[in-house]
Design an enzyme around this catalytic site. Sequence first.
Site, PDB file in Angstrom:
ATOM      1  N   THR A 182      -6.626   2.670  -1.699  1.00  0.00           N
ATOM      2  CA  THR A 182      -6.852   1.261  -2.046  1.00  0.00           C
ATOM      3  C   THR A 182      -8.116   0.665  -1.440  1.00  0.00           C
ATOM      4  OG1 THR A 182      -5.988  -0.961  -1.555  1.00  0.00           O
ATOM      5  CG2 THR A 182      -5.197   0.789  -0.154  1.00  0.00           C
TER       6      THR A 182
ATOM      7  N   GLU B 276      -8.137  -2.030  -0.052  1.00  0.00           N
ATOM      8  CA  GLU B 276      -7.739  -2.685   1.193  1.00  0.00           C
ATOM      9  C   GLU B 276      -8.208  -1.891   2.412  1.00  0.00           C
ATOM     10  OE1 GLU B 276      -5.806  -5.743   2.007  1.00  0.00           O
ATOM     11  OE2 GLU B 276      -6.833  -6.037   0.117  1.00  0.00           O
TER      12      GLU B 276
ATOM     13  N   TYR C  68      -0.187  -2.669   5.956  1.00  0.00           N
ATOM     14  CA  TYR C  68      -0.271  -1.929   4.691  1.00  0.00           C
ATOM     15  C   TYR C  68      -1.531  -1.058   4.677  1.00  0.00           C
ATOM     16  CZ  TYR C  68      -1.489  -1.219  -0.263  1.00  0.00           C
ATOM     17  OH  TYR C  68      -1.869  -0.661  -1.471  1.00  0.00           O
TER      18      TYR C  68
ATOM     19  N   LYS D 166      -2.008   3.010   4.634  1.00  0.00           N
ATOM     20  CA  LYS D 166      -2.754   3.675   3.560  1.00  0.00           C
ATOM     21  C   LYS D 166      -3.949   4.446   4.128  1.00  0.00           C
ATOM     22  CE  LYS D 166      -0.772   2.516  -0.485  1.00  0.00           C
ATOM     23  NZ  LYS D 166      -0.504   3.418  -1.617  1.00  0.00           N
TER      24      LYS D 166
END
Length: 353
Positions: free
Chosen positions: A133, A135, A157, A161
Amino acid sequence: MTKTALITGVTGQDGAYLAELLLSKGYTVHGIKRRSSSFNTGRIEHIYQDPHETHPRFILHYGDMIDSTNLLRIVQQTQPDEIYNLAAQSHVGVSFETPEYTADADGIGTLRLLEAIRILGLEEKTRFYQASTSELYGLVQEVPQNEKTPFYPRSPYAAAKLYAYWIVVNYREAYGMHASNGILFNHESPLRGETFVTRKITMAVAAIHLGRQDKLFLGNLDAKRDWGHAREYVEGMWRMLQQDKPDDYVLATGETTSVRQFVEWAFADVGIALEWKGSGVDEKGYDSASGACLVEIDPRYFRPTEVDLLLGDPTKARQKLGWHHKTPVRELAAEMVREDVKHWKAQNSRKEI
Ligand code: NDP
Ligand code: GDR
């Protein structure tokens, strides 16, 4: 020869589009769904096949990313040519409230699947896609962000990841596995989860337009995201696994838009010109015609650490995969509003019955 794919997270937005795509390409598709006390297969209802049919091509299995025994058994039973690991606790805001679970499902869950492939001796056969991601970029260091931009996760999160990203790279290098990371920037659609900001906005705007709701409460209006259409992004995932060599790729549009702009577009699509007044947490959005207050800030939706700006550079995907996005974000917003107006109208007529 028909290929077999296993999709974790098949009941989510991307899982639904990917299952549809792979079925259209002639794959046999196995999907993992979680046990839930309420219905969670709404997005895949249209492709569901009765398991009693002879040779069904779409088969669901109960499973969970936090149960390695179950993942091992499903991989053994299905012997997939391709695994798409899309399952995750995918809400950034919620990850601050459930950090340990998020680390387990999103981080260690990825390790569990990679180990299943290795334990079963499927390193040569099974190709692996990891839902990485944008992110990961977190705190802005460089714009636009590409495959070489350093990571700086800003949430439980993103930290989970980050582990998943690197364990995929490590298993590729250590065991020669065909394992790739798709570093996907935000992608949305009418199937988007209802608590992500775009869908939250389009559902509320449609509901306000139809007189079902008075107001929309939001958090940070100034965050900027690179929003594309989910249907196009699952095509990119598939293309990554068709390459001779595994690698990591950014999928993005190369355009960024603020939450504030997205809200204005969504209201414009139902004929409301929004006017902002005030500042900070007291800022409000008004219908410029009627003067009604339609948008307010609720600090509950602020995150302890925010990702201010995401803007991806998809050059590598364009050159190596021949992938590029098609739907401009303005069109995406309009499609989502249109579909949510239909959604609420269908609810209304159900009520009348
Ligand atoms: P969704 O939240 O819509 O779907 C997530 C899926 O994972 C659902 O099927 C959910 O099941 C399942 N799931 C959650 N926890 C578990 C668990 N412990 N065990 C098994 N399944 C689980 O996400 P998206 O479809 O939007 O995203 C797909 C993946 O891509 C995710 O990994 C996400 O983090 C990542 N990603 C998404 C981006 C985006 O913009 N959409 C961008 C970049 C990466 P249930 O339906 O039961 O909740
Ligand atoms: P994001 O998506 O965190 O980018 O993660 P989300 O839509 O939740 O937030 C985008 C931005 O909007 C701001 N925001 C709000 N967000 C939500 N959810 N609700 C609100 O009321 C609200 N108001 C403002 C947020 O602060 C943020 O800046 C998504 C997920 O799909 C991840 O799984 C994926 O990895 C990334 O996209 C890329």
